[in-house]
Design an enzyme around this catalytic site. Structure first.
Site, mmCIF file in Angstrom:
data_model
loop_
_atom_site.group_PDB
_atom_site.id
_atom_site.type_symbol
_atom_site.label_atom_id
_atom_site.label_comp_id
_atom_site.label_asym_id
_atom_site.label_seq_id
_atom_site.Cartn_x
_atom_site.Cartn_y
_atom_site.Cartn_z
ATOM 1 C CE LYS A 185 -17.656 -11.716 -17.353
ATOM 2 N NZ LYS A 185 -16.821 -11.777 -16.138
ATOM 3 N N GLY A 238 -14.983 -22.362 -18.449
ATOM 4 C CA GLY A 238 -15.255 -22.154 -17.025
ATOM 5 C C GLY A 238 -15.868 -23.402 -16.423
ATOM 6 C CB SER A 239 -17.456 -23.851 -13.223
ATOM 7 O OG SER A 239 -18.475 -22.874 -13.195
ATOM 8 C CB THR A 242 -20.681 -20.822 -15.109
ATOM 9 O OG1 THR A 242 -20.387 -20.510 -13.751
ATOM 10 C CG2 THR A 242 -20.822 -19.530 -15.879
ATOM 11 C CB ALA A 243 -21.380 -24.749 -18.859
ATOM 12 C CD GLU A 260 -11.419 -26.165 -21.717
ATOM 13 O OE1 GLU A 260 -11.643 -27.055 -20.857
ATOM 14 O OE2 GLU A 260 -10.601 -25.260 -21.547
ATOM 15 C CB CYS A 293 -9.470 -27.273 -17.150
ATOM 16 S SG CYS A 293 -8.743 -26.800 -18.714
ATOM 17 C CD GLU A 391 -12.250 -28.696 -12.598
ATOM 18 O OE1 GLU A 391 -13.317 -28.071 -12.720
ATOM 19 O OE2 GLU A 391 -11.377 -28.737 -13.485
HETATM 20 P P1 ADP Z 1 -14.955 -20.282 -11.749
HETATM 21 O O1 ADP Z 1 -15.915 -20.970 -10.826
HETATM 22 O O2 ADP Z 1 -13.772 -21.084 -12.081
HETATM 23 O O3 ADP Z 1 -14.656 -18.857 -11.389
HETATM 24 P P2 ADP Z 1 -16.966 -19.583 -13.598
HETATM 25 O O4 ADP Z 1 -17.557 -20.549 -14.537
HETATM 26 O O5 ADP Z 1 -17.822 -19.086 -12.488
HETATM 27 O O6 ADP Z 1 -15.654 -20.263 -13.117
HETATM 28 O O7 ADP Z 1 -16.406 -18.302 -14.340
HETATM 29 C C1 ADP Z 1 -15.853 -18.303 -15.623
HETATM 30 C C2 ADP Z 1 -16.353 -17.086 -16.360
HETATM 31 O O8 ADP Z 1 -17.774 -17.150 -16.437
HETATM 32 C C3 ADP Z 1 -16.036 -15.746 -15.686
HETATM 33 O O9 ADP Z 1 -15.702 -14.806 -16.695
HETATM 34 C C4 ADP Z 1 -17.344 -15.389 -15.030
HETATM 35 O O10 ADP Z 1 -17.511 -14.008 -14.850
HETATM 36 C C5 ADP Z 1 -18.332 -15.911 -16.044
HETATM 37 N N1 ADP Z 1 -19.692 -16.135 -15.515
HETATM 38 C C6 ADP Z 1 -20.053 -16.481 -14.255
HETATM 39 N N2 ADP Z 1 -21.389 -16.598 -14.152
HETATM 40 C C7 ADP Z 1 -21.916 -16.312 -15.368
HETATM 41 C C8 ADP Z 1 -23.229 -16.258 -15.915
HETATM 42 N N3 ADP Z 1 -24.289 -16.537 -15.179
HETATM 43 N N4 ADP Z 1 -23.374 -15.936 -17.212
HETATM 44 C C9 ADP Z 1 -22.296 -15.683 -17.982
HETATM 45 N N5 ADP Z 1 -21.040 -15.709 -17.535
HETATM 46 C C10 ADP Z 1 -20.820 -16.021 -16.243
#
Ligand code: ADP
Length: 494
Positions: A185, A238-239, A242-243, A260, A293, A391
Site C-alpha cells: 500500500k 511512516g509517522s 499512524t503506527a 520505522e 527521517c 519532528e
Molecule cells: P505521513 O504523516 O508522513 O504522511 P503517515 O504515517 O500518515 O505519514 O503515512 C504513511 C503511510 O501510512 C501511507 O501509506 C498512508 O496511507 C498509511 N496510513 C495512514 N493511515 C493509516 C492507517 N490508519 N492504517 C494503515 N495505514 C495508514
C-alpha cells in the site's frame, strides 16, 4: 469490487496505470482520487481509491499464491528478483522522472543514487538468501539442532511518500526473497512508481498474486489491510500516530509489526572536529527538502566554535539552489504537498512566536510557487520547546550549544526519538565514549548517510520497532524455526 473502467495516465511521457494490481491483473475502484505534482500543483494522474473490498481481494490473491511461492526453490526466487532488478535498471530513467514528478525529490538524486539502489535492494536480498542466510546447526547431547527460516505468509507493506520506491523495495525485496507474498500500500501522495513496479514484476515473470499493489487512503484501505486475519506480517514506515493505529488494528490478530518511524536526530559537533566536513554534512541535512527521517536536524555545537560554525553554515546553506527538481543543477526541490507545507510553516511560525530566531529561511519562497520552503535555521529556541522536540519533516534545522560531553549527551538524548545520531569529533576516544551513550539505531561518526544493507536499520524509543537489513529482515518476514532431532532413533536409512 466493481468492473469500473481501467485508467491509464501519461506522466512525464510515461504510461502509468492508475489502478490496483491484484492477482496478476489490473483492478479499478468505482471511486478515484487525483494525484497532484508538488512541482506545480497540477493533477498528473487519476488513481483508484481502494477500500476494504480491494484490501480483502489483494490479501486473498496473496494468500492463494503463497504455497507455490514459498515452495519455489531459493535459487529460483533469487533469479526472479535479479530479473526485476534488471528491468528496474532498464527503466531507470522512466522511474526517476515519474518519481520526481510525483513527490518533487531531485531528478539528479533519483538518476544517480536512488533508482540504482532500488535495483540493488532486489539484488542484495536475492544474493543474501542464497549465499549469506546461514542455517546454524549444533549438537545438544547427541541431538542435532537445525535453524531454518520458514516464510510466514502474506506480508502487508505500508510505505511513505518521501522516498517511495526506495523505501518500499527495502521491504518488498526481503519479503519476496523470504518466500512471503506481498500486498503493498503506497502512500496516497505518491502512488505511481509502485504501479510501475507492478508492471516490472509481471514482465519479470513473477507469478500472479505474489506481488500486489492496492492504492488508496491510509485510513480506508490501510486499516482494512492491517486488520485482516490472513496477514502474517505488517511492515510500516511512516509517522508515530499512524503506527499506533496500525498496532491497535494488528493487535486483534496478534500480527507482528515492524515500524520505522520518525526522528529528531542530533548532529553533535565538537570543537576538535574537522570543521569543513562538519559544516558540509550539516548543510546536507536539508537533503530531500528535509523530508528524511534520519536527518540530524538538531545541530548541537560546542560553544567555543559556535560563531565560526554558524557563519560557515550560513554561507554554505545560502549557496544552495532551490527550484525545479527536474533541473539537474537544483539542490532543493519542493515539499510534497500544500498540506505538508502548511504543517511545516505552522512549526516555523510557532517557533518564532516562542522566541526562536530564524537566521536563514523562515517561510516559503513565494517566487517559486507555494510548495518550496526555504531552508531554515533556528537559533535561540527555548529548551524543551516544540521546535526542539517534535519532528517537522521539512528543511528546518535548529542550532544549540553545549560545553561538556555530558551536556551534549543529555541534549542529544532529550527527545522521545532514537533513530539516528551524527557525531563529529577528531578524537576517537571521545567518539567511543559519547557514541556509547547515545540512544540511536544508527550512529554516524564523522560521516552521514552511508548505508549498507548488511547493517541493521531502525529506531529506538518511539522511532521504531524492530530492525531491517540483512538477517534482521529475514528474521521478521519468516517464522524462524529450530528443529531438534534425536539422531539415534532412525529405523530406515536415507
Ligand atoms: P505521513 O504523516 O508522513 O504522511 P503517515 O504515517 O500518515 O505519514 O503515512 C504513511 C503511510 O501510512 C501511507 O501509506 C498512508 O496511507 C498509511 N496510513 C495512514 N493511515 C493509516 C492507517 N490508519 N492504517 C494503515 N495505514 C495508514
Amino acid at each position: 469490487m466493481s468492473s469500473t473502467t481501467l485508467h491509464m495516465n501519461t506522466v512525464a511521457g510515461v504510461e502509468v496505470s492508475g489502478d490496483h494490481w491484484i492477482g496478476g491483473r489490473r483492478v479499478a475502484s468505482p471511486e478515484r482520487f487525483d494525484d497532484v505534482s508538488p512541482i506545480d500543483e497540477q493533477v498528473i494522474a487519476s488513481i483508484s481509491r481502494g477500500g476494504p473490498a480491494e484490501a480483502a481481494a489483494a490479501v486473498a490473491a496473496a494468500k492463494a499464491a503463497f504455497p507455490a511461492w514459498a515452495a519455489t526453490p531459493p535459487a529460483e526466487r533469487a533469479r526472479l528478483l535479479h530479473r526485476i532488478a534488471d528491468l528496474v535498471e532498464e527503466r531507470l530513467e522512466q522511474l526517476a522522472i515519474v518519481e520526481t514528478t510525483d513527490n518533487g525529490a531531485l531528478l539528479r538524486s533519483h538518476l544517480r543514487g536512488v533508482m540504482p539502489r532500488v535495483a540493488h535492494n532486489f539484488r542484495f536480498f536475492a544474493d543474501y538468501l542464497v549465499n549469506d542466510l546461514h542455517h546454524p546447526e549444533f549438537e545438544t547431547r547427541g541431538h542435532r539442532n537445525h535453524v531454518s527460516w520458514d516464510p510466514s505468509g502474506v506480508a502487508v507493506l505500508i510505505t511513505p511518500w518521501n522516498a517511495p520506491l526506495m523505501l518500499a523495495t527495502w521491504k518488498i525485496a526481503p519479503a519476496l526473497a523470504s518466500g512471503c507474498t506481498v500486498v503493498l500500500k503506497p502512500a496516497e501522495w505518491t502512488p505511481l512508481t509502485a504501479s510501475l513496479l507492478a508492471d516490472i514484476t509481471a514482465d519479470a515473470g513473477l507469478p500472479a498474486g505474489v506481488f500486489n499493489v492496492v492504492q488508496g487512503y491510509g485510513e480506508e484501505v490501510g486499516d482494512a489491510l492491517t486488520g485482516d486475519p490472513d496477514v502474517s506480517r505488517i511492515s510500516f514506515t511512516g509517522s508515530v500516530p499512524t503506527a499506533r493505529l496500525i498496532a491497535r488494528s494488528a493487535a486483534a490478530n496478534l500480527t507482528p509489526c515492524s515500524f520505522e518511524l520518525g526522528g529528531k536526530s542530533p548532529m553533535i559537533v565538537f570543537a576538535d572536529a574537522d570543521m569543513d566536513s562538519a559544516v558540509a554534512n550539516a548543510v546536507e541535512q536539508y537533503d530531500n527538502a528535509g523530508q528524511v527521517c534520519l536527518a540530524g536536524v538538531r545541530l548541537l555545537v560546542q560553544d567555543s566554535i559556535r560563531d565560526e560554525f554558524l557563519a560557515r553554515f550560513v554561507e554554505r546553506a545560502s549557496s544552495l539552489r532551490q527550484g525545479d527538481p527536474r533541473d539537474l543543477t537544483t539542490d532543493i526541490g519542493p515539499n510534497v504537498s500544500r498540506e505538508h507545507v502548511d504543517r511545516i510553516d505552522g512549526f516555523v511560525q510557532r517557533a518564532i512566536a516562542d522566541g526562536a530566531r530564524a537566521v536563514i529561511g523562515g517561510g516559503p519562497d513565494v517566487d517559486l510557487g507555494g510548495l518550496f520552503y526555504r531552508p531554515t535555521l533556528f537559533v535561540d529556541a527555548q529548551p524543551g520547546s516544540e521546535i526542539l522536540t517534535e519532528e517537522v519533516f521539512g528543511p528546518v534545522l535548529t542550532l544549540q550549544t553545549f560545553s561538556t560531553e555530558e551536556e551534549a549527551v543529555a541534549m542529544a538524548n532529550g527527545t522521545e526519538f532514537g533513530l539516528a545520531g551524527v557525531l563529529f569529533t577528531g578524537d576517537p576516544d571521545r567518539a567511543e565514549r559519547v557514541g556509547a551513550q547515545l540512544v540511536a539505531g544508527t550512529l554516524w561518526v564523522n560521516c552521514f548517510f552511508v548505508r549498507d544493507l548488511r547493517a541493521p536499520f531502525g529506531g529506538s524509543r518511539h522511532s521504531g520497532v524492530g530492525r531491517e537489513g540483512g538477517t534482521w529482515s529475514f528474521d521478521f518476514y519468516c517464522d524462524v524455526k529450530n528443529t531438534c532431532t534425536n539422531q539415534d532413533r532412525w529405523t530406515t536409512g536415507r
